[in-house]
Design an enzyme around this catalytic site. Sequence first.
Site, mmCIF file in Angstrom:
data_model
loop_
_atom_site.group_PDB
_atom_site.id
_atom_site.type_symbol
_atom_site.label_atom_id
_atom_site.label_comp_id
_atom_site.label_asym_id
_atom_site.label_seq_id
_atom_site.Cartn_x
_atom_site.Cartn_y
_atom_site.Cartn_z
ATOM 1 N N SER A 44 1.039 -1.059 -0.055
ATOM 2 C CA SER A 44 0.333 -0.067 0.087
ATOM 3 C C SER A 44 1.133 1.268 0.104
ATOM 4 O O SER A 44 -0.094 2.377 -0.066
ATOM 5 C CB SER A 44 -0.905 -0.138 1.154
ATOM 6 N N LYS A 74 0.301 3.588 -2.426
ATOM 7 C CA LYS A 74 -1.208 5.007 -2.603
ATOM 8 C C LYS A 74 -0.506 6.708 -2.509
ATOM 9 O O LYS A 74 -0.843 7.134 -3.383
ATOM 10 C CB LYS A 74 -1.829 4.404 -1.245
ATOM 11 N N SER A 99 -5.855 4.368 4.580
ATOM 12 C CA SER A 99 -5.775 3.044 3.280
ATOM 13 C C SER A 99 -6.024 2.558 2.692
ATOM 14 O O SER A 99 -7.377 1.142 2.465
ATOM 15 C CB SER A 99 -4.547 1.286 4.143
#
Length: 526
Positions: A187, A190, A364
């Site tokens: 993640s 991102k 997230s």
Amino acid sequence: MVVPELRPWRAARPHVVRIADAVRPRLARAAAAAKPRVARLARARKPQVARVTRPKTWQYAAGAATAGLALAAGVVTATGPWDSSGQRTAERDRAAALGRAGGTDHGRAPGAPAQPRPAPSAGPVLTGLGGISTVKSAPDGKALAQALTPLLKDPALGTRPAASVVDVTTGKRLYGTDPDAALTPASTTKIATAVAALSAMGADHRLTTRAALEPDTKEVVLVGGGDPTLTAREAAGGWASLRVLADKTAAALAQRGVREVTLSYDTTLYAGTEMHPIGVNPNLAPLSPLMADEGRTNDSTSGPADRVEDPAADAAHRFGDLLKSRGIKATAPGPSKATTRAKTLAAVSSPPLSALVERMLTDSDNDIAEALARQTALASGDRADFAGAGRAISARLRKLGLPLDGSSFKDGSGLDRADRLTPALLTALLTKAADPAHPELRPALTGLPVAGFTGTLTSRYTDGAAGAVRAKTGTLTGVNTLAGTVVDQDGRLLAFAFMANNTPNPSEAQKALDRAATTLSNCGCR
């Protein structure tokens, strides 16, 4: 790169005091540890005034103070943008939307709060820039290596972890171990999605969902605009409301004397498959430009949850029910495409992109991440599918002059294990977001979870650098990453990225990464 120091807005003071009072019990244990840092600040010279602005509604400011732990001792400054009441607008939006946290948990401890809590003033993310410290130079690279290298050799981090630490003021790399190694980022992808989207559309951009009437046919088309935060719940929490859209649509139809319509929905904004390569997964819904409440099948607002098979059809059915309760009879909806002759009856818009980016990073949120990747493709003139989004993200980052060798973007969320990023790219992204020449990128910093306070770091750093570390987590099976910013003991703002693949134990890997970030926070390293 020389970044001017900034003073907080006077309007922030009442708000800062209220926040400091609210979190004082939480920070009591940290006060003693902050005293040396506060003492150094007391001897530091007074900052010179400078301002960094950008057009439209958003302005950013950062005060001369320490981050995190120093807040416990009362050295509290603030970062913009601020509204007229002295409250940071993005923080206000997030606080109003606590019931809409979304996203996944990234290893949140059992029993830990699922919803993010605002940090004290959200911590001045640009603290440490512009020479507020009496220390003129960055930490010594050899000293950093002595402090970090043993920690990164922890077996919990797999066979060959990679790392990069950069002085944000100058952009100079201070430490690196395989910084150009392209690894699965999870993640932390991102961060790249955030910077690309902000670069492509600007921090003030909003996503619009509308209802359009086809002339002479009494067909109402619900047109998806790619807003993943659209909600059908009674408490919209500042996000675009399907109920408000139904109110406006029913009123517009009543003005036209229309009481019965054919209802359809338009999802043609996106192209390609709706299914992520990982398949059906509770961490995100099928990708559609039209969805309500992220397609969740229960009342949950965060963490994994079963999702509806067809988010667009689900949203349209709910919209039809809302119209009926407002006196407009509607047929069962089916897919269609609004023609160029269709007249917009009503529309609702998301909060600005800056708020979407902050929510995506803090929680997230995979649904927002994939939506912003496709919006980046659309803004770049590319096809709004996985491949087009990946090309668009790469193109935007390349235009910003970022190091892309070895990188590969297969999605916007980091759930695809074929994604590849390097520690060097992650620290370059964070440094670029702090560049005064790119204030539109600042939400990529302000949205980072705050250790011990917000989002995916809420339950981490409780005995370490709570409030001092801001970082995006990344977690997949066998993958643990952490990338963010920290102010060291000498008041220098550092960007860091730690990436570990083939990790044998996720909990132990998390702890090892947190120890490395805490060491940076506690480091004078000279």
